[in-house]
Design a protein around this motif. Sequence first.
Motif, PDB file in Angstrom:
ATOM      1  N   HIS A  56       0.815  -1.216   0.000  1.00 26.80           N
ATOM      2  CA  HIS A  56       0.000   0.000   0.000  1.00 26.80           C
ATOM      3  C   HIS A  56       0.848   1.265   0.000  1.00 26.80           C
ATOM      4  CE1 HIS A  56       0.730  -0.364   4.386  1.00 26.80           C
ATOM      5  NE2 HIS A  56       0.513   0.940   4.428  1.00 26.80           N
ATOM      6  N   LEU A  57       2.053   1.192   0.562  1.00 25.77           N
ATOM      7  CA  LEU A  57       2.954   2.352   0.524  1.00 25.77           C
ATOM      8  C   LEU A  57       3.670   2.455  -0.813  1.00 25.77           C
ATOM      9  CD1 LEU A  57       4.577   2.319   4.093  1.00 25.77           C
ATOM     10  CD2 LEU A  57       2.823   3.875   3.215  1.00 25.77           C
ATOM     11  N   VAL A  58       4.124   1.331  -1.312  1.00 30.96           N
ATOM     12  CA  VAL A  58       4.857   1.333  -2.586  1.00 30.96           C
ATOM     13  C   VAL A  58       3.942   1.757  -3.722  1.00 30.96           C
ATOM     14  CG1 VAL A  58       6.132  -0.091  -4.235  1.00 30.96           C
ATOM     15  CG2 VAL A  58       6.455  -0.442  -1.772  1.00 30.96           C
ATOM     16  N   SER A  59       2.667   1.325  -3.678  1.00 33.53           N
ATOM     17  CA  SER A  59       1.733   1.650  -4.763  1.00 33.53           C
ATOM     18  C   SER A  59       1.527   3.155  -4.907  1.00 33.53           C
ATOM     19  CB  SER A  59       0.389   0.950  -4.526  1.00 33.53           C
ATOM     20  OG  SER A  59      -0.213   1.421  -3.329  1.00 33.53           O
ATOM     21  N   LYS A  60       1.597   3.881  -3.784  1.00 32.13           N
ATOM     22  CA  LYS A  60       1.454   5.340  -3.845  1.00 32.13           C
ATOM     23  C   LYS A  60       2.598   5.981  -4.628  1.00 32.13           C
ATOM     24  CE  LYS A  60      -1.030   5.607   0.559  1.00 32.13           C
ATOM     25  NZ  LYS A  60      -0.975   6.099   1.961  1.00 32.13           N
ATOM     26  N   GLU A  61       3.803   5.388  -4.495  1.00 35.51           N
ATOM     27  CA  GLU A  61       4.959   5.926  -5.209  1.00 35.51           C
ATOM     28  C   GLU A  61       4.881   5.620  -6.703  1.00 35.51           C
ATOM     29  OE1 GLU A  61       7.278   7.863  -3.801  1.00 35.51           O
ATOM     30  OE2 GLU A  61       6.052   7.713  -1.980  1.00 35.51           O
ATOM     31  N   PHE A  62       4.149   4.559  -7.059  1.00 33.31           N
ATOM     32  CA  PHE A  62       4.042   4.171  -8.466  1.00 33.31           C
ATOM     33  C   PHE A  62       2.914   4.913  -9.185  1.00 33.31           C
ATOM     34  CE2 PHE A  62       6.892   0.848  -7.362  1.00 33.31           C
ATOM     35  CZ  PHE A  62       7.409   0.347  -8.547  1.00 33.31           C
ATOM     36  N   ALA A  63       2.034   5.564  -8.425  1.00 34.19           N
ATOM     37  CA  ALA A  63       0.890   6.244  -9.036  1.00 34.19           C
ATOM     38  C   ALA A  63       1.366   7.428  -9.889  1.00 34.19           C
ATOM     39  CB  ALA A  63      -0.064   6.737  -7.954  1.00 34.19           C
ATOM     40  N   VAL A  64       0.845   7.515 -11.104  1.00 35.00           N
ATOM     41  CA  VAL A  64       1.197   8.622 -12.006  1.00 35.00           C
ATOM     42  C   VAL A  64       0.119   9.693 -11.886  1.00 35.00           C
ATOM     43  CG1 VAL A  64       1.725   9.280 -14.380  1.00 35.00           C
ATOM     44  CG2 VAL A  64       2.319   6.987 -13.550  1.00 35.00           C
TER      45      VAL A  64
END
Length: 625
Positions: A210-218
């Motif tokens: 859930h934390l990593v996915s925020k960094e991948f969001a464009v």
Amino acid sequence: MESFASTAGVLGCSACVAVAGLVLAAYKLGVIYQLLHKTETKSPRHGGESVAEVLRAHGVKFLFTLVGGHISPILVACEKVGIRVVDTRHEATAVFAADAVARLSGTVGVAAVTAGPGLTNTVTAVKNAQMAESPLLLLGGAAGTLLQGRGALQDIDQMSLFKPLCKFCASIRTVREIVPTLRKALAVAQSGTPGPVFIEFPIDTLYPYHLVSKEFAVKNPPKGLMGKIVSWYLNNHLMNVFAGAWETRDVSPLPVHIPHATDDQVQRCIELVSRAKKPVILLGSQATLPPTPVDDIRKALEDLGIPCFLGGMSRGMLGKDSPIHIRQNRRDALKEADLVLLAGTVCDFRLSYGRVLSRRSKVVAINRDKSQLLKNSDMFWKPTVAIQGDAGSFLVRLSKGLKGHRCPEEWPQTLKAGDLSKESANRAKAEEKTEQHLNPLKVLHRVDELMAEDSIIVADGGDFVGSAAYIMRPRGPLRWLDPGAFGTLGVGGGFALGAKLCRPESEVWIVYGDGSLGYSVAEFDTFTRHKTPVIAVVGNDACWSQISREQVPILGSNVACGLSFTDYHTVADGYGGKGYLVGREHEDQLGDIIGKVQEETREGRATLLNVLIGKSNFREGSISV
């Protein structure tokens, strides 16, 4: 028709190539794996937990570190499973402490540091572990998998730095790789010739989905087809990083492979020893490596009765006053010897590259590392028997094969008499008055007399420590720690920290030169915070004396060699320890001061003796034989 068939064949082949290309691309992008394995997007778990599980399964008790955001999940997870996390004031100290744990415990020492400068700070310590043949696992943080090479914070090519230093290097790309990669690395570290291994962990493989996915969001993706491709690629990469992450995996240790002498090689050596009249054993650090218990090696040496010169980690192997342990006049003994056993000892600078060996002597060399086994044999010496194998188990098998046979007693008695004569002369030098301050030899003799029988000695320095190597006597096996062949300064704080954690009941003495103390005096803060009371004895002569001793007569200048009689005892106080200043006026009270220091450590306080010393005329060779 033939033309049509030919064209169809070409088109068919092209289609096959295209399909194969698509399948390969799908494989590399993890699309096929994702079809077969679930990505648990709701799971709060993170990669640090996988690291901790493997380390616990391998018996790791301590993790040394200097904290950094890249590696926080590893540290938190290890603490939760009962692995003690010990943070130091410099990354090199963390690696030196892991090195000491590896040497004393027979397991792999583990350190974790953050990316970029955190890792570059460990390079000297990792190289020292490589040359000392210590099984060590270094865990390093790294920039995210998609940001490497794009200018991310603390992003450098870490793999290129560590490949020349380590037996095995790997960069984790997905969470599912963590367990098998760690298991392999830990086995490699201990197999063959032990040494360091390195694994880097990009930050997205350690934190939860859930934390990593925020960094991948464009936030503002390009419009049209390109925007869709970018969004798909990023989402697919994210899903692949976590695909199959939490499936059950075997975390148990893999087999460790250790080379051993063959029966024929052992038999040939039995015949050589049985005929020898003046054999000598040169025992190196490698002889203390697992799997053979050091007490079994000690018994084997005592049963053989062959005079032994002990170097590196093997110091103390025969206890304090063994009749077959010879400490002095090694060069003379090697000239007379008719058989020399190099048991984990290397013909490098410590043996004058092999030139100290007599050409009349038969030489048996045993070493796990082929390059070390035969080092300089093309120039100055030739082995009669060269065995690529484990020195400790070889000595035990040799002793069993020679059961009932002992070296002629006249030979070790002659060498021991020379030993005692030399040590008596050195003791007389300890009673001489120096121009100012205390005689360093007298100080070292007094410490040796009063330290506890279970003491571990850590050597970190040049001139003062070189003298200590000939005066201080480890009381048993695995009770002496020095840097080894690399001759690294700065090991003291880390080695002592690791030693005290492994042997909390033992006194741990660091013998420092005032120059080497500067590298790790800040670790008195670590000793205080982690309740690891050690004793530091600092030979303070306000000089890099080992260098000055030659630089001044050869080049006529003391430039860069001078230091000051700094109040190092006050520094120890400032870090929460207890410091004592000892000068000539305290000469008669030296024993009482040492007793007071020992009492302080029993009460849980790290102590430092800042001993002002003068120049002595005692000089001997390298401590890392």
